[in-house]
Write a protein that holds these residues in place. Sequence first.
Motif, short mmCIF file in Angstrom:
data_model
loop_
_atom_site.label_atom_id
_atom_site.label_comp_id
_atom_site.label_asym_id
_atom_site.label_seq_id
_atom_site.Cartn_x
_atom_site.Cartn_y
_atom_site.Cartn_z
N UNK A 1 0.95 -1.21 0.02
CA UNK A 1 -0.26 -0.12 0.16
C UNK A 1 0.85 1.16 -0.02
N UNK A 2 0.37 2.26 -0.45
CA UNK A 2 1.02 3.71 -0.43
C UNK A 2 1.44 4.06 0.95
N UNK A 3 2.58 4.45 1.02
CA UNK A 3 3.16 5.14 2.20
C UNK A 3 3.05 6.60 2.06
N UNK A 4 1.96 7.27 2.45
CA UNK A 4 2.07 8.72 2.08
C UNK A 4 3.11 9.63 2.65
N UNK A 5 3.44 10.41 2.02
CA UNK A 5 4.58 11.40 2.41
C UNK A 5 5.09 12.64 1.46
N UNK A 6 5.04 13.69 1.81
CA UNK A 6 5.64 14.59 0.88
C UNK A 6 7.04 15.08 0.87
N UNK A 7 7.67 15.32 -0.42
CA UNK A 7 8.92 15.81 -0.49
C UNK A 7 8.72 17.41 -0.33
N UNK A 8 8.80 17.77 0.89
CA UNK A 8 8.65 19.26 1.24
C UNK A 8 9.81 20.30 0.86
N UNK A 9 10.83 19.58 0.81
CA UNK A 9 12.04 20.47 0.55
C UNK A 9 13.44 19.95 0.37
N UNK A 10 14.11 20.40 -0.65
CA UNK A 10 15.57 19.70 -0.90
C UNK A 10 16.69 20.70 -0.94
N UNK A 11 17.63 20.07 -0.59
CA UNK A 11 18.86 21.12 -0.69
C UNK A 11 20.31 20.44 -0.76
N UNK A 12 21.26 21.02 -1.61
CA UNK A 12 22.44 20.52 -1.99
C UNK A 12 23.68 21.20 -1.56
N UNK A 13 24.57 20.58 -1.47
CA UNK A 13 26.01 21.51 -1.38
C UNK A 13 27.07 21.02 -2.22
N UNK A 14 27.82 21.50 -3.20
CA UNK A 14 28.65 21.20 -4.17
C UNK A 14 30.06 22.06 -3.83
N UNK A 15 31.14 21.45 -3.41
CA UNK A 15 32.38 22.26 -3.18
C UNK A 15 32.74 23.27 -4.44
N UNK A 16 33.33 24.30 -4.36
CA UNK A 16 33.79 24.89 -5.47
C UNK A 16 35.17 24.58 -6.03
N UNK A 17 35.86 23.60 -5.38
CA UNK A 17 37.10 23.53 -6.04
C UNK A 17 36.91 22.20 -7.04
N UNK A 18 37.21 22.25 -8.27
CA UNK A 18 37.05 21.43 -9.26
C UNK A 18 38.42 20.75 -10.00
#
Length: 324
Positions: free
Chosen positions: A12-29
Amino acid sequence: MLQHPPIGQRPSLRPCRLAGWGTYLPDEVVTFGSQTRYRIPDGMSQLDMLAAAAEDALRRADLHPDDIDCIIAACAAGVQPIPCTAALVMERVAPRAGAAAFDVNSTCTSFITAVDIASRYLAAGDYERVLIVSGDVGSRFLDAGQRESFELFSDAAAAVVLTRETGGKNAPGVLGSLQQTWPAHAHDTELRGGLSLHPAQSYADGDPSDYLFAMNGRRALLGMLAVLPDFFARFFDRVGLGLDEIDLVVPHQASRALGIAMRRIGIPRGAYVDRVAEFGNMVSSSVPFMLATSLDEGRIGPGDTVMLCGTAAGLTANALLLRL
């Protein structure tokens, strides 16, 4: 042997909502030919990355840190052995939240496992708002002499906030999941040192290679290709949906062999995210980072059905179907 529900008894469906997301990526390439990779600077820690991604996710969810009642850290390698990484994230981001905090580890698929667990807590009403953080600093464990892995990994972090949702036919939530491990391949990818097998104090008299990441890429790939077709056949049977009903597949960005793995299970190019050349293997943050990127770029949105999937050290396969 794992058993899947018979026809007519789908999870059965497990109801939940993806309310927010965030990321971090370093500047050094750093670049290796056409491949771009990211490296955390010397003055920054894994905890800094996790906190930055978590704060971003909370802002997007329009929540105060004190609103969170559960924090799950889903990392391949934590900040320190004790306490759990989630407690350290809580200390930094939500010290007065009064929340539960614990870690989940299925290495590169830790985020998928954490979403699976969080959805069950939310559906049961045990929690209302769960923060999941993932991220690793693989560059600090790499062996420069092992070119295959040294040129593959990137440092990054990602986080999501899942909130409790009332059910309904088209409600957002987890539609089904499946995870399995084949321990015959447990040592294809490993980092042996640092805990009880090879404690830190044994480093001076031990083998330094035990404290660096080791990978037999060919054996890991062949093992993965052997188990994936049956695993995904059982997964699709379990969830009762076909590929044509999935809007996007977000796989772990394991290596440049991603296309081979996708073809092996019948997923055509264009139906899945492949950003290995641009970002590399971001370990535990790979799946949530690509999920967040796909949301930011408008490739997916509310109402869409997304398959999160991947393989990890163990050898573990993991798949979860999420309706946004």
